[in-house]
Design a protein around this motif. Structure first.
Motif: not given
Length: 227
Positions: A55-71
């Protein structure tokens, strides 16, 4: 986010997870076609939304605002409401250096956030107002590996590999990797990313995806296409 960007993040993330000795379940590496072929047997997997989540939380700036997850596993809301059964969940996550997972709290979920390896995990904490909303002046109490720790408003915890913090519903928190990338474990009550996140700022939980190439692996939000 472009699908090609997501595919590259998946490759890099899988390598980072393997580097730290965490082994993902076999379905993590199924192709979209293999997912479709297994469809008759994987209803619970799809319902629990196990698997990849970028996710980039819908902001398009993954490097600054984001997270990598695996459930890895996720219980049932019905069991949680009944007070017995599969009431737990587990995730493995990657927070990159200085990549913010933005300020939020949960309505229902209690969670242990664990530094599983890599650099330092920084977690900024605030308490909540009486109505549960964000309060820039509120502190609170958390438990770090079972040890009580009071925090002031905006205090930043620094967790080294092996250390953890228990966050209860209502504990406002943001986090990032400090000094490098961090592998994070999350052990919690049942997880519901559709309804259980309250963000301080009006942002989304999932990315908007531009399909510029075929998916390497499906993300949990992609499951609707094979439901």
């Amino acid at each position: 986010m472009k699908r090609s960007e997501i595919n590259e993040i998946l490759r890099e993330g899988a390598a980072f997870i393997a580097q730290h000795g965490f082994v993902l379940p076999p379905f993590a590496f199924w192709s979209p076609q293999e997912f479709a072929a297994h469809r008759p047997a994987i209803g619970p997997l799809l319902e629990a939304r196990l698997g990849w989540d970028i996710t980039d939380y819908g902001q398009g700036r993954f490097a600054d605002l984001g997270l990598f997850l695996f459930t890895v596993r996720n219980g049932r809301q019905a069991d949680l409401k009944a007070g017995g059964g599969m009431c737990y969940a587990e995730k493995i996550m990657i927070s990159r250096q200085n990549q913010i997972s933005p300020m939020h709290r949960h309505y229902l979920k209690a969670e242990d956030i664990i530094n599983r390896g890599g650099a330092t995990l920084a977690i900024e904490l605030f308490g909540a107002a009486e109505d549960g909303s964000f309060d820039a002046n509120a502190g609170g109490v958390v438990y770090c590996d079972g040890v009580r720790r009071a925090f002031s408003a905006g205090e930043v915890l620094h967790l080294a590999p092996g250390e953890s913090v228990t966050l209860m519903p209502g504990d406002w928190h943001a986090f990032w990797g400090e000094g490098g990338d961090v592998l994070i474990g999350e052990v919690s009550t049942v997880n519901d990313d559709e309804t259980d996140n309250w963000f301080r700022d009006p942002i989304g939980r999932f990315p908007e995806i531009e399909e510029d190439e075929a998916p390497l692996h499906l993300l949990a939000p992609d499951y609707a296409r094979i439901a």
